[in-house]
Design a protein around this motif. Sequence first.
Motif, PDB file in Angstrom:
ATOM      1  N   LYS A  85       3.128  10.448  -7.197  1.00  0.00           N
ATOM      2  CA  LYS A  85       4.022  10.772  -8.312  1.00  0.00           C
ATOM      3  C   LYS A  85       3.286  10.807  -9.646  1.00  0.00           C
ATOM      4  O   LYS A  85       3.641  11.585 -10.537  1.00  0.00           O
ATOM      5  N   LEU A  86       2.241   9.972  -9.779  1.00  0.00           N
ATOM      6  CA  LEU A  86       1.424  10.011 -11.003  1.00  0.00           C
ATOM      7  C   LEU A  86       0.695  11.345 -11.110  1.00  0.00           C
ATOM      8  O   LEU A  86       0.569  11.917 -12.204  1.00  0.00           O
ATOM      9  N   ILE A  87       0.223  11.832  -9.958  1.00  0.00           N
ATOM     10  CA  ILE A  87      -0.467  13.126  -9.934  1.00  0.00           C
ATOM     11  C   ILE A  87       0.476  14.236 -10.398  1.00  0.00           C
ATOM     12  O   ILE A  87       0.066  15.199 -11.053  1.00  0.00           O
ATOM     13  N   LYS A  88       1.772  14.060 -10.093  1.00  0.00           N
ATOM     14  CA  LYS A  88       2.775  15.058 -10.476  1.00  0.00           C
ATOM     15  C   LYS A  88       3.303  14.846 -11.901  1.00  0.00           C
ATOM     16  O   LYS A  88       4.218  15.554 -12.334  1.00  0.00           O
ATOM     17  N   GLY A  89       2.755  13.841 -12.603  1.00  0.00           N
ATOM     18  CA  GLY A  89       3.125  13.650 -14.003  1.00  0.00           C
ATOM     19  C   GLY A  89       4.130  12.552 -14.294  1.00  0.00           C
ATOM     20  O   GLY A  89       4.599  12.417 -15.427  1.00  0.00           O
ATOM     21  N   LYS A  90       4.489  11.762 -13.289  1.00  0.00           N
ATOM     22  CA  LYS A  90       5.435  10.666 -13.515  1.00  0.00           C
ATOM     23  C   LYS A  90       4.815   9.595 -14.418  1.00  0.00           C
ATOM     24  O   LYS A  90       3.589   9.410 -14.446  1.00  0.00           O
ATOM     25  N   ASN A 100      -4.413   3.053  -9.823  1.00  0.00           N
ATOM     26  CA  ASN A 100      -5.561   3.820 -10.325  1.00  0.00           C
ATOM     27  C   ASN A 100      -6.900   3.338  -9.781  1.00  0.00           C
ATOM     28  O   ASN A 100      -7.924   4.002  -9.962  1.00  0.00           O
ATOM     29  N   ARG A 101      -6.900   2.202  -9.099  1.00  0.00           N
ATOM     30  CA  ARG A 101      -8.140   1.691  -8.500  1.00  0.00           C
ATOM     31  C   ARG A 101      -8.446   2.360  -7.163  1.00  0.00           C
ATOM     32  O   ARG A 101      -9.541   2.196  -6.617  1.00  0.00           O
ATOM     33  N   PHE A 102      -7.460   3.096  -6.623  1.00  0.00           N
ATOM     34  CA  PHE A 102      -7.629   3.736  -5.320  1.00  0.00           C
ATOM     35  C   PHE A 102      -7.454   5.246  -5.444  1.00  0.00           C
ATOM     36  O   PHE A 102      -6.736   5.737  -6.327  1.00  0.00           O
ATOM     37  N   THR A 103      -8.082   5.974  -4.514  1.00  0.00           N
ATOM     38  CA  THR A 103      -7.793   7.404  -4.390  1.00  0.00           C
ATOM     39  C   THR A 103      -6.630   7.561  -3.408  1.00  0.00           C
ATOM     40  O   THR A 103      -6.298   6.631  -2.650  1.00  0.00           O
ATOM     41  N   GLU A 104      -6.037   8.738  -3.411  1.00  0.00           N
ATOM     42  CA  GLU A 104      -4.936   9.028  -2.483  1.00  0.00           C
ATOM     43  C   GLU A 104      -5.420   8.899  -1.039  1.00  0.00           C
ATOM     44  O   GLU A 104      -4.726   8.345  -0.177  1.00  0.00           O
ATOM     45  N   LYS A 105      -6.632   9.385  -0.782  1.00  0.00           N
ATOM     46  CA  LYS A 105      -7.213   9.321   0.564  1.00  0.00           C
ATOM     47  C   LYS A 105      -7.410   7.865   1.012  1.00  0.00           C
ATOM     48  O   LYS A 105      -7.118   7.517   2.166  1.00  0.00           O
ATOM     49  N   PHE A 135       0.826  -1.208   0.000  1.00  0.00           N
ATOM     50  CA  PHE A 135       0.000   0.000   0.000  1.00  0.00           C
ATOM     51  C   PHE A 135       0.866   1.267   0.000  1.00  0.00           C
ATOM     52  O   PHE A 135       0.520   2.269  -0.645  1.00  0.00           O
ATOM     53  N   LEU A 136       1.986   1.221   0.712  1.00  0.00           N
ATOM     54  CA  LEU A 136       2.898   2.372   0.723  1.00  0.00           C
ATOM     55  C   LEU A 136       3.443   2.661  -0.672  1.00  0.00           C
ATOM     56  O   LEU A 136       3.521   3.824  -1.091  1.00  0.00           O
ATOM     57  N   ARG A 137       3.803   1.601  -1.388  1.00  0.00           N
ATOM     58  CA  ARG A 137       4.312   1.790  -2.748  1.00  0.00           C
ATOM     59  C   ARG A 137       3.220   2.364  -3.657  1.00  0.00           C
ATOM     60  O   ARG A 137       3.486   3.278  -4.458  1.00  0.00           O
ATOM     61  N   LEU A 138       2.003   1.843  -3.507  1.00  0.00           N
ATOM     62  CA  LEU A 138       0.897   2.373  -4.316  1.00  0.00           C
ATOM     63  C   LEU A 138       0.652   3.853  -3.988  1.00  0.00           C
ATOM     64  O   LEU A 138       0.388   4.659  -4.903  1.00  0.00           O
ATOM     65  N   TYR A 139       0.770   4.198  -2.704  1.00  0.00           N
ATOM     66  CA  TYR A 139       0.567   5.598  -2.283  1.00  0.00           C
ATOM     67  C   TYR A 139       1.651   6.499  -2.899  1.00  0.00           C
ATOM     68  O   TYR A 139       1.355   7.577  -3.426  1.00  0.00           O
TER      69      TYR A 139
END
Length: 344
Positions: free
Chosen positions: A271-276, A300-305, A262-266
Amino acid sequence: MITYEVYEQEIQKGNVKKGYVFCGLDEELIKDGINLIIKREVAEEVKELNLIKIDGMNTSFDDIMNACETMPFMGEKKVVIVYRASFLQDKSDSSGTKIYNNIKDYVLNLPPYTILIMYYLLSDKRDRPNKNKKLTTLGKTLPIVHCDKLKKDKYLKKVSDIFKEKGKQIGRVELSYFCEKVPNNFDIIKREADKLISYCDSREIKKEDINLLISNSNEDDIFDLVELIAIKKVDKAIDIMKEILYKSDQHMLIISAIQKHFLRLYEMKCKLIKGKKVEDFMVEYRLPQFVCEKLVTQTNRFTEKQLAELIRLCVKTETKLKSTGIEKSMEMEFLLINTLTVKK
């Protein structure tokens, strides 16, 4: 009912019966067992005529009987294979029950020139063939071969033979390491071996290559578990949890692995939000492209929250597991149930 090892020994001795029923989770292992008979009983030059394969999910008793009754061509034996014979499952529809009842009587008087082989795949690890009444009855006439996990020495030798058949040698240390990393499933093993052989080309296979291309089987289980959490199928997630604990009864390591995932997904979500991109993760995490693509899809199946809350749930469960007098497996199940309350 006999094991794969016992069956293999009998074939090597030349003790071939008039028919067999195979069952198990690993279709490739079943096919390998069947090939032992084919190589022994059917000459290569007449294989097209003396080897008949029938789809057990789309057949009739007449199709099977007619295949068995036809005389072999320029040979003493013919082999008839009914693959994925769903009518052998403990519960089947009326059509399957009718085929089974006819087969049950027919195998009592098989032609002497025919070897009839049927197999079906178990639904999961909890599916016990010794509880199947159809197999119990057939077992009085034909050997039932349960293709379960092989013993360690047999397993290592069989995996080594896969590399040899593909024209590639693998060292003993690397072979053992490879076997620890891959699930005990010969379909997956053959595909992973192909991947390694292609990657290493003419040079020898090293542990670093295995680490690069093959994730731990436990990691795959954790990935599947998280995927089920994402789609709210907690009951199936609990089943996978029990299987992981069955293989490795180490609750702290498993909760740590889930938390790490979960930490890696977070991290990836942020980083995806920042354009990675996937290519950036390949460099940063030193993972193959297909692994990074899978992780991004799951992210992409989860939100950041959601991911932040799931990490908190893992930390809370880990703290409880460190306490004495706690029913650890129950706490792990509570964790999965509590994921349902995590809102987007």
